[in-house]
Design an enzyme around this catalytic site. Structure first.
Site, PDB file in Angstrom:
ATOM      1  N   GLU A 104      79.333  31.740  17.243  1.00  0.00           N
ATOM      2  CA  GLU A 104      78.523  33.134  16.770  1.00  0.00           C
ATOM      3  C   GLU A 104      78.260  32.705  15.670  1.00  0.00           C
ATOM      4  O   GLU A 104      79.764  33.002  14.908  1.00  0.00           O
ATOM      5  CB  GLU A 104      78.399  34.736  17.412  1.00  0.00           C
ATOM      6  CG  GLU A 104      77.845  34.316  19.204  1.00  0.00           C
ATOM      7  CD  GLU A 104      78.427  35.728  19.572  1.00  0.00           C
ATOM      8  OE1 GLU A 104      78.249  35.758  20.872  1.00  0.00           O
ATOM      9  OE2 GLU A 104      79.011  36.289  19.667  1.00  0.00           O
TER      10      GLU A 104
ATOM     11  N   ASP B 150      80.098  37.419  27.415  1.00  0.00           N
ATOM     12  CA  ASP B 150      79.126  37.897  28.350  1.00  0.00           C
ATOM     13  C   ASP B 150      80.653  36.674  29.417  1.00  0.00           C
ATOM     14  O   ASP B 150      80.643  37.150  30.987  1.00  0.00           O
ATOM     15  CB  ASP B 150      77.789  37.074  28.178  1.00  0.00           C
ATOM     16  CG  ASP B 150      77.916  38.270  27.141  1.00  0.00           C
ATOM     17  OD1 ASP B 150      78.042  39.126  27.491  1.00  0.00           O
ATOM     18  OD2 ASP B 150      76.715  37.728  26.410  1.00  0.00           O
TER      19      ASP B 150
END
Length: 407
Positions: free
Chosen positions: A161, A177
């Protein structure tokens, strides 16, 4: 804070509604950094070198997806660094997104992507097959492999990210996640210095997998493909949603930690750079009630569920303010790390004190233990006391992602 990670919306898989909050947060952060440091202007396009050291023989596919921070439009970037907004369908029924994959390098090779300035999003990488994305009226539906019906559930993939704007580059590896494809992220600044994070110890992926398999309650969170290859380890919240981890796993610990402050005060100092800004909590009627230094009540938190802790949501939801949000994220981090209840001051900053309770986030603990620099994004607010795998440069010249060996 992982800028693009924590501001993703709670609706699984959709990145559309992050725009307003993300833009406001990044704008505020950018202003702070630009005022506090003299920096060269960020380049119009930042080269990102992706090196494949995975040992995998199959094809590798790359995707650069995100939000244009100037227009709030969602879209994708091609290999040359051109941003194109998605053409969103008019209805609510998901429509297949066009194939915007970029051919990745073979094992041992590298390719260079380009990211345009003022973009925040993710760089996905998948092995063996391409990822399936969908579009709805309000945005992009991203892969959610913790849902067994997701089209990407049997694909080996992961992502980094980033946010790249006038104040520089923020880039992180994320395990919030899932833990799937270990990878290093790095950035070289204009002065030639390089910062990196995300490296696993030798054999680290298998060490994480083996440790999780031997942790009581977490055994089923390791997901294996039909060919016997481990695809991912699910984070506790995602594993709970999939029915692979007890929904009440942390309940006993949470109850004891919450009750402990009926007989003692909890002092929360959420900002390291503002040690004088303190909040004082005590337990009453199942709630932790906080006052400021003037004795005024400023926040109240009902006892959270296990799910609230895993997701840092529900009774621990952290609004984007300067009081309730910072207290909530501090409490959530303390509950993940098992320090709440034993401490009278939070956040606890010594990693040696983390994960000491029997009921804790063993997933995050094991990943941290197998990182060379002990940094990881094991849960949403792992940046409390700077434990996150995030790098930043205000004057980036080049960035990189190195996919580590899987075995």
């Amino acid at each position: 804070m992982s800028i693009s990670r924590h501001l993703l919306p709670r609706r699984p898989g959709v990145i559309a509604t992050l725009v307003a909050v993300l833009t406001a947060f990044v704008t505020a952060l950018s202003t702070l950094l630009l005022v506090s440091t003299a920096q060269a202007a960020a380049p119009a396009q930042l080269p990102v070198r992706v090196k494949n050291n995975s040992g995998q023989s199959g094809p590798l596919y790359l995707y650069v997806l995100g939000v244009d921070l100037k227009t709030d439009k969602l879209g994708y970037v091609d290999r040359a660094g051109r941003f194109t907004p998605w053409s969103l369908p008019g209805g609510d029924d998901p429509a297949p997104a066009p194939d915007v994959s970029i051919a990745g390098p073979d094992d041992g090779a590298a390719v260079t992507l380009k990211i345009p300035r003022n973009l925040s999003g993710r760089i996905y990488f998948s092995f063996g097959q391409k990822l399936a994305f969908s579009l709805v009226a309000d945005g992009l539906v991203q892969p959610a492999p913790w849902n067994p019906s997701d089209k990407n559930a049997d694909t080996l993939f992961d992502w980094s990210e980033f946010t790249f704007n006038d104040a520089g580059l923020w880039l992180n590896s994320s395990q919030v996640d899932q833990f799937a494809l270990p990878h290093q992220v790095n950035v070289t600044s204009g002065d030639g210095s390089t910062d990196k994070t995300g490296d696993l110890v030798d054999g680290g992926r298998q060490k994480v997998i083996d440790a999780i398999k031997h942790t009581k309650g977490f055994e089923r969170t390791v997901i294996t493909g039909d060919d016997g290859q481990v695809l991912r380890v699910l984070a506790p919240g995602k594993a709970t949603d999939a029915g692979l981890l007890a929904a009440d796993y942390l309940d006993d610990y949470i109850a004891k930690a919450w009750k402990s402050y009926s007989g003692k005060k909890l002092t929360v100092v959420p900002f390291a750079h503002e040690p004088e800004k303190k909040f004082f909590g005590s337990s009453s009627g199942g709630k932790l009630i906080f006052t400021d230094t003037a004795g005024k009540q400023v926040a109240s938190f009902a006892r959270p569920s296990t799910s609230d802790v895993w997701d840092c949501d529900g009774n621990l939801a952290a609004p984007n303010d300067l009081v309730v949000g910072p207290i909530a994220r501090t409490l959530c981090a303390a509950l993940h790390r098992g320090t709440l209840g034993a401490s009278t001051a939070e956040p606890v900053s010594d990693p040696e004190s983390f994960y000491r309770t029997d009921l804790t986030n063993h997933y995050s603990a094991i990943i941290h233990a197998n990182m060379v620099d002990k940094k990881a994004y094991g849960f949403a607010f792992d940046d409390v006391t700077g434990q996150e795998s995030l790098i930043h440069s205000g004057d980036p010249a080049e960035a990189g992602i190195i996919l580590d060996p899987l075995s």
